[in-house]
Design a protein around this motif. Structure first.
Motif, PDB file in Angstrom:
ATOM      1  N   LYS A   1       0.836  -1.205   0.000  1.00 35.09           N
ATOM      2  CA  LYS A   1       0.000   0.000   0.000  1.00 35.09           C
ATOM      3  C   LYS A   1       0.871   1.255   0.000  1.00 35.09           C
ATOM      4  N   LEU A   2       1.895   1.257   0.835  1.00 36.98           N
ATOM      5  CA  LEU A   2       2.775   2.420   0.908  1.00 36.98           C
ATOM      6  C   LEU A   2       3.515   2.646  -0.400  1.00 36.98           C
ATOM      7  N   GLU A   3       3.928   1.576  -1.060  1.00 38.45           N
ATOM      8  CA  GLU A   3       4.593   1.697  -2.353  1.00 38.45           C
ATOM      9  C   GLU A   3       3.654   2.308  -3.385  1.00 38.45           C
ATOM     10  N   LYS A   4       2.384   1.886  -3.354  1.00 31.98           N
ATOM     11  CA  LYS A   4       1.398   2.431  -4.285  1.00 31.98           C
ATOM     12  C   LYS A   4       1.234   3.930  -4.036  1.00 31.98           C
ATOM     13  N   TYR A   5       1.099   4.324  -2.768  1.00 37.29           N
ATOM     14  CA  TYR A   5       0.947   5.742  -2.445  1.00 37.29           C
ATOM     15  C   TYR A   5       2.195   6.533  -2.823  1.00 37.29           C
ATOM     16  N   ARG A   6       3.360   5.923  -2.670  1.00 39.30           N
ATOM     17  CA  ARG A   6       4.594   6.599  -3.058  1.00 39.30           C
ATOM     18  C   ARG A   6       4.592   6.874  -4.557  1.00 39.30           C
ATOM     19  N   LYS A   7       4.125   5.918  -5.333  1.00 35.49           N
ATOM     20  CA  LYS A   7       4.034   6.105  -6.782  1.00 35.49           C
ATOM     21  C   LYS A   7       3.067   7.233  -7.116  1.00 35.49           C
ATOM     22  N   TYR A   8       1.943   7.288  -6.397  1.00 36.97           N
ATOM     23  CA  TYR A   8       0.980   8.375  -6.618  1.00 36.97           C
ATOM     24  C   TYR A   8       1.601   9.721  -6.268  1.00 36.97           C
ATOM     25  N   ASP A   9       2.351   9.755  -5.178  1.00 40.61           N
ATOM     26  CA  ASP A   9       3.011  10.997  -4.784  1.00 40.61           C
ATOM     27  C   ASP A   9       4.009  11.446  -5.846  1.00 40.61           C
ATOM     28  N   GLU A  10       4.764  10.495  -6.392  1.00 42.57           N
ATOM     29  CA  GLU A  10       5.731  10.819  -7.442  1.00 42.57           C
ATOM     30  C   GLU A  10       5.017  11.331  -8.687  1.00 42.57           C
TER      31      GLU A  10
ATOM     32  N   ASP B   1       3.853  14.841  -8.107  1.00 44.14           N
ATOM     33  CA  ASP B   1       4.991  15.763  -8.204  1.00 44.14           C
ATOM     34  C   ASP B   1       5.323  16.063  -9.666  1.00 44.14           C
TER      35      ASP B   1
END
Length: 78
Positions: A29-38, A41
């Motif tokens: 889940k955190l990896e998915k959110y990190r991708k969304y954050d990237e 950006d």
């Protein structure tokens, strides 16, 4: 420290394995959110670039929206 039986140890191992699975799910889940954050950006950088190039905020928004729509493979109005 009391000595644990084989069954107690097996049960403890099973509990730890379940905890590991929950943690793996959390990591995904955190990896998915990190991708969304990237991605957010990157979209912000595109919009900011349009503004720096002289477009108004509204024009930059429309251009950015069109670029994101096109990148997603959706038909655009231009």
């Amino acid at each position: 420290m009391p000595v644990k039986t084989k069954n107690e140890l097996l049960e403890e191992i099973e509990q730890k394995n379940e905890e590991i699975e929950v943690l793996k799910t959390d990591i995904e889940k955190l990896e998915k959110y990190r991708k969304y954050d990237e991605m957010a950006d990157e979209v912000k950088a595109i919009n900011d670039s349009f503004v720096r190039s002289g477009f108004t905020e509204q024009q930059a928004f429309e251009l950015t929206r069109g670029a994101v729509t096109a990148a997603a493979g959706e038909p655009t109005l231009f």
